[in-house]
Design an enzyme around this catalytic site. Structure first.
Site, mmCIF file in Angstrom:
data_model
loop_
_atom_site.group_PDB
_atom_site.id
_atom_site.type_symbol
_atom_site.label_atom_id
_atom_site.label_comp_id
_atom_site.label_asym_id
_atom_site.label_seq_id
_atom_site.Cartn_x
_atom_site.Cartn_y
_atom_site.Cartn_z
ATOM 1 N N ALA A 93 -2.625 0.185 7.535
ATOM 2 C CA ALA A 93 -3.968 -0.106 7.917
ATOM 3 C C ALA A 93 -5.100 0.849 7.080
ATOM 4 O O ALA A 93 -4.754 2.036 7.182
ATOM 5 C CB ALA A 93 -4.135 -0.328 9.024
ATOM 6 N N GLY A 151 0.890 -1.269 0.023
ATOM 7 C CA GLY A 151 -0.073 -0.027 -0.068
ATOM 8 C C GLY A 151 0.950 1.367 -0.003
ATOM 9 O O GLY A 151 1.924 1.152 -0.084
ATOM 10 N N SER A 152 0.120 2.451 0.047
ATOM 11 C CA SER A 152 0.925 3.530 -0.162
ATOM 12 C C SER A 152 1.853 3.769 1.078
ATOM 13 O O SER A 152 2.964 4.301 0.729
ATOM 14 C CB SER A 152 -0.189 4.797 -0.353
ATOM 15 O OG SER A 152 -0.680 4.932 0.969
ATOM 16 N N THR A 153 1.337 3.658 2.536
ATOM 17 C CA THR A 153 2.390 3.946 3.512
ATOM 18 C C THR A 153 3.513 2.887 3.258
ATOM 19 O O THR A 153 4.475 3.168 3.813
ATOM 20 C CB THR A 153 1.486 3.717 4.972
ATOM 21 O OG1 THR A 153 0.386 4.764 4.767
ATOM 22 C CG2 THR A 153 2.449 4.144 5.842
ATOM 23 N N GLU A 196 -1.361 -10.355 3.469
ATOM 24 C CA GLU A 196 -0.635 -9.501 4.562
ATOM 25 C C GLU A 196 -1.009 -10.273 5.693
ATOM 26 O O GLU A 196 -0.413 -10.014 6.747
ATOM 27 C CB GLU A 196 -1.612 -8.249 4.571
ATOM 28 C CG GLU A 196 -1.156 -7.074 3.511
ATOM 29 C CD GLU A 196 -2.116 -5.978 3.255
ATOM 30 O OE1 GLU A 196 -1.639 -4.862 2.795
ATOM 31 O OE2 GLU A 196 -3.244 -6.130 3.966
ATOM 32 N N LEU A 244 -7.782 -2.982 1.664
ATOM 33 C CA LEU A 244 -8.377 -2.132 0.345
ATOM 34 C C LEU A 244 -7.286 -2.018 -0.568
ATOM 35 O O LEU A 244 -7.852 -1.856 -1.707
ATOM 36 C CB LEU A 244 -8.626 -0.778 0.940
ATOM 37 C CG LEU A 244 -9.724 -0.676 2.043
ATOM 38 C CD1 LEU A 244 -10.014 0.749 2.259
ATOM 39 C CD2 LEU A 244 -11.028 -1.454 1.505
ATOM 40 N N GLY A 245 -5.900 -2.315 -0.351
ATOM 41 C CA GLY A 245 -5.160 -2.370 -1.722
ATOM 42 C C GLY A 245 -5.112 -3.983 -2.252
ATOM 43 O O GLY A 245 -4.430 -4.043 -3.331
ATOM 44 N N LYS A 273 -7.863 -3.973 7.176
ATOM 45 C CA LYS A 273 -6.822 -3.958 6.097
ATOM 46 C C LYS A 273 -7.303 -4.476 4.993
ATOM 47 O O LYS A 273 -8.243 -5.449 4.928
ATOM 48 C CB LYS A 273 -5.500 -4.648 6.529
ATOM 49 C CG LYS A 273 -4.762 -3.799 7.842
ATOM 50 C CD LYS A 273 -3.715 -4.517 8.217
ATOM 51 C CE LYS A 273 -2.615 -5.003 7.240
ATOM 52 N NZ LYS A 273 -2.338 -4.184 6.280
ATOM 53 N N ASP A 308 3.324 -2.659 8.327
ATOM 54 C CA ASP A 308 2.457 -2.470 7.293
ATOM 55 C C ASP A 308 1.460 -1.539 7.712
ATOM 56 O O ASP A 308 1.605 -0.806 8.876
ATOM 57 C CB ASP A 308 1.570 -3.788 7.278
ATOM 58 C CG ASP A 308 0.825 -4.104 5.690
ATOM 59 O OD1 ASP A 308 0.975 -2.972 5.097
ATOM 60 O OD2 ASP A 308 0.425 -4.985 5.569
#
Length: 232
Positions: free
Chosen positions: A90, A33-35, A111, A104-105, A102, A88
């Site tokens: 969230a 994900g983005s983070t 994960e 949505l990606g 968690k 990771d």
């Protein structure tokens, strides 16, 4: 925090803090994900500039590709069944309990497998992801096998979901790295996550869901006042 640049800066701040937890010799789970992209980039910097010696396993093909391009040595479950730390993002973090939504990606299954294998699971978010009750800001993703997904969607609606819609990308069904589908389930708040978890997993055709319960070691929350550390 409506400005996307501000949100990105906060995510990167939390990611860089989390990477300081990684030490020589560790086996590290890399999120998606983005983070997580900020986290993998920061970890790659440490490997390149500090000579940090680690091995990592990624929760998606995208994270694996990014890590390899940055020179992070990768491993697999054949070599290791337990990891020292997983980091990771969230989609929702419930205040107090630190239970999570968690996925949505689209990588929730990998994960969860990695998170369950980690001695320490660190979650990195910006403050917009904190909620008083799960399900209030984000849908709950549920991974299902493709054959018969329509039946699974109807049964998910019986668990209280106001909608259980297949994830679409450019007018086509989104397919996970595991060749499954994602149903995004919209609940009007989740009062009993453990009970909902059991109900969803009882549906034949469901592979897993995005409720991460009892897995969080700590959450690093980046806000305008800096990075706050939360523990259960």
């Amino acid at each position: 925090m409506s400005d996307e640049k501000d949100v990105a800066r906060l995510k990167e701040e939390a990611a860089r803090r989390a990477v300081t937890y990684v030490e020589d010799g560790m086996i590290v789970g890399l999120g998606t994900g983005s983070t997580a992209r900020f986290m993998i980039a920061a970890l790659g910097e440490r490997v390149k500039n500090e000579g940090l010696r680690i091995e990592a396993i990624a929760t998606s093909e995208a994270s694996d590709t990014q890590a390899r391009e940055l020179g992070i040595p990768m491993t697999d479950f054949a070599a290791h069944s337990v990891f020292d730390i997983g980091i990771d993002g969230a989609d929702e973090v419930e205040r107090g309990t630190l239970e999570l939504v968690k996925g949505l990606g689209g990588a929730l299954l990998r994960e969860k497998i990695v998170a369950s294998a980690c001695r320490r699971f660190v979650v990195i978010v910006d403050e917009s992801k904190l909620v008083d009750r799960l399900g209030t800001h984000a849908p709950l993703p549920v991974e299902v096998v493709p054959w018969g997904w329509e039946r699974a969607a109807r049964l998910l609606a019986e668990t209280g979901a106001q909608a259980a819609k297949p994830r679409m990308v450019r007018d086509k069904l989104f397919v996970t790295d595991n060749s499954n589908l994602i149903l995004d389930c919209h609940y009007p708040g989740i009062d009993d996550p453990a009970a909902l978890s059991r109900a969803i997993l009882a549906i034949t055709g469901v592979v897993d869901h995005g409720l991460f319960l009892g897995m969080t070691s700590e959450v690093l929350v980046a806000g305008t006042g800096g990075v706050q550390r939360l523990v259960p």
